[in-house]
Design an enzyme around this catalytic site. Structure first.
Site, short mmCIF file in Angstrom:
data_model
loop_
_atom_site.label_atom_id
_atom_site.label_comp_id
_atom_site.label_asym_id
_atom_site.label_seq_id
_atom_site.Cartn_x
_atom_site.Cartn_y
_atom_site.Cartn_z
N GLY A 1 49.56 -4.30 68.35
CA GLY A 1 50.62 -3.39 68.79
C GLY A 1 51.23 -3.88 70.08
O GLY A 1 51.13 -5.06 70.42
N LEU B 1 54.33 -4.37 70.82
CA LEU B 1 55.14 -5.50 70.36
C LEU B 1 56.16 -5.96 71.41
O LEU B 1 56.74 -5.15 72.12
CB LEU B 1 55.87 -5.13 69.07
CG LEU B 1 55.01 -4.69 67.89
CD1 LEU B 1 55.89 -4.44 66.66
CD2 LEU B 1 53.92 -5.70 67.58
N GLU C 1 59.13 -9.50 72.12
CA GLU C 1 60.02 -10.42 71.40
C GLU C 1 59.24 -11.52 70.66
O GLU C 1 59.65 -11.96 69.59
CB GLU C 1 61.03 -11.00 72.39
CG GLU C 1 62.15 -11.82 71.78
CD GLU C 1 62.89 -11.13 70.61
OE1 GLU C 1 63.16 -9.92 70.69
OE2 GLU C 1 63.18 -11.83 69.62
N GLY C 2 58.11 -11.94 71.22
CA GLY C 2 57.30 -12.97 70.55
C GLY C 2 56.84 -12.48 69.18
O GLY C 2 56.96 -13.19 68.18
N HIS C 3 56.33 -11.22 69.13
CA HIS C 3 55.90 -10.67 67.84
C HIS C 3 57.11 -10.53 66.90
O HIS C 3 57.00 -10.79 65.70
CB HIS C 3 55.31 -9.26 68.01
CG HIS C 3 54.08 -9.20 68.85
ND1 HIS C 3 54.03 -8.55 70.06
CD2 HIS C 3 52.84 -9.70 68.64
CE1 HIS C 3 52.82 -8.64 70.56
NE2 HIS C 3 52.08 -9.33 69.74
N GLN D 1 37.13 -7.14 70.60
CA GLN D 1 37.56 -8.38 71.26
C GLN D 1 37.88 -8.21 72.74
O GLN D 1 38.42 -9.12 73.36
CB GLN D 1 38.69 -9.06 70.48
CG GLN D 1 40.05 -8.41 70.56
CD GLN D 1 41.05 -9.12 69.65
OE1 GLN D 1 40.99 -8.97 68.45
NE2 GLN D 1 41.97 -9.88 70.22
N GLY E 1 51.15 -16.78 66.35
CA GLY E 1 51.93 -17.49 67.37
C GLY E 1 51.15 -18.67 67.94
O GLY E 1 49.92 -18.61 68.10
N GLN F 1 43.18 -19.82 69.56
CA GLN F 1 42.96 -18.79 68.52
C GLN F 1 43.51 -19.28 67.19
O GLN F 1 42.88 -19.16 66.14
CB GLN F 1 43.65 -17.49 68.95
CG GLN F 1 43.74 -16.46 67.85
CD GLN F 1 44.29 -15.12 68.31
OE1 GLN F 1 43.64 -14.37 68.99
NE2 GLN F 1 45.54 -14.81 67.94
O1 PAF Z 1 46.51 -12.30 68.82
C1 PAF Z 1 46.27 -11.08 68.68
O2 PAF Z 1 47.09 -10.20 68.95
C2 PAF Z 1 44.88 -10.67 68.17
O3 PAF Z 1 43.90 -11.53 68.62
C3 PAF Z 1 44.83 -10.53 66.65
C4 PAF Z 1 45.05 -11.87 65.96
C5 PAF Z 1 45.86 -9.53 66.17
C6 PAF Z 1 43.44 -10.03 66.23
O4 PAF Z 1 43.16 -8.78 66.78
#
Ligand code: PAF
Length: 283
Positions: free
Chosen positions: A30, A32, A34-36, A60, A146, A152
């Site tokens: 969530g 969000l 501009e990258g998303h 996480q 991204g 990641q």
């Molecule tokens: O990059 C993220 O926003 C998070 O690590 C992800 C991939 C949505 C996992 O919770």
């Protein structure tokens, strides 16, 4: 424009799928930006149905305080996701992702031991686990990540390959502010002064690329050059700046085309990461 529909369970999600229609997933926590949105636009352009997952994954976060202060704004996220072409927003409850008795952890060896793995113990296992669950619940043909979170992405690619997960992992370029700062939800935490110096990270990465293009291929010398640029900004504490293999993220002695320069630094209380492909377009 009809808004994207918010769905909270995998069964409801699949009720919306039509036979033969392709599904693109953009996993997010969530908040969000501009990258998303650039990932969502691409998912919408390349698939019949674009699904955005908005799930703040509690496992996480290393610091419970960070989890508590993580911004949550589903209504705004649905509006933004809709404007970028999303059809469905998957926003499950924690218990839908981790039902009672949940006892599994996905661990990717090696890639997770370096860099971000060193400073955030357990973080990558938590990401690999939640991404596996989301891929299994949503079952996309393509999932979009991204390049901004480069390690990641490398880990997810490895996990996806090793576990023979169906579908494709699509890497999308980092979106930057006009001054070069990589877009991130963390940028909002920077004070005005901190924000003003933050683009020095990208400046250092670009200087490394330019030097490599000019013939300097020693990773050590490139890293020293970058570090000197970052250190000009006294407010910044450099954590690492390295030239790495783009698949394994292990350090490279020689910068070859496609090598990745990666950086992490703290400005005030905010830790930022960035990266750049070196010698792109050269062979
Ligand atoms: O990059 C993220 O926003 C998070 O690590 C992800 C991939 C949505 C996992 O919770």
């Amino acid at each position: 424009m009809t808004g994207a529909i918010v769905i909270t369970t995998p069964a409801e999600l699949r009720d919306r799928y039509q036979l033969g229609a392709s599904v693109g997933l953009v996993p997010t926590m969530g908040s969000l930006h501009e990258g998303h949105l650039s990932l969502i636009r691409r998912a919408a352009a390349e698939n019949d149905l674009a699904v955005v997952s908005a799930f703040v994954n509690p496992t996480q976060f290393n610091d419970p305080f960070d989890l508590a202060r993580y911004p949550r704004s589903l209504e705004r996220d649905v509006e933004l996701a809709t404007s970028a072409g999303a059809n469905l927003v998957y926003a499950p409850e924690v218990a839908t992702v981790y039902p009672a008795g949940f006892a599994t952890r996905v661990h990717v060896d090696r890639i997770t031991e370096l860099w971000e793995g060193e400073s955030r113990p357990g973080h990558f296992d938590a990401v690999a686990t939640v991404v596996s669950i989301l891929l299994n619940q949503v079952r996309p043909d393509r999932a979009y990540f991204g390049e901004k979170d480069f390690q990641q992405l490398a880990m997810i690619r490895q996990m996806h390959r090793d576990l023979a997960v169906p579908g494709e992992i699509v890497a999308c370029p980092t979106v930057r502010e006009p001054d070069g700062l990589a877009m991130s939800s963390r940028n909002a935490r920077l004070s005005e002064g901190e924000r003003a110096v933050a683009p020095v990270l990208y400046e250092a990465l670009r200087a490394m690329d330019e030097a490599a293009r000019g013939g300097e291929r020693s990773s050590l010398k490139l890293a020293i050059l970058g570090a000197l640029i970052v250190k000009r900004a006294l407010e910044i504490e450099l954590e690492y700046l390295q030239v790495v293999n783009p698949e394994t993220v292990e350090p490279l002695e020689v910068a070859i085309p496609g090598a990745r320069a990666i950086v992490a630094a703290t400005i005030g209380d905010t830790r930022l990461i960035d990266n750049l492909e070196l010698l792109s377009g050269e062979s």
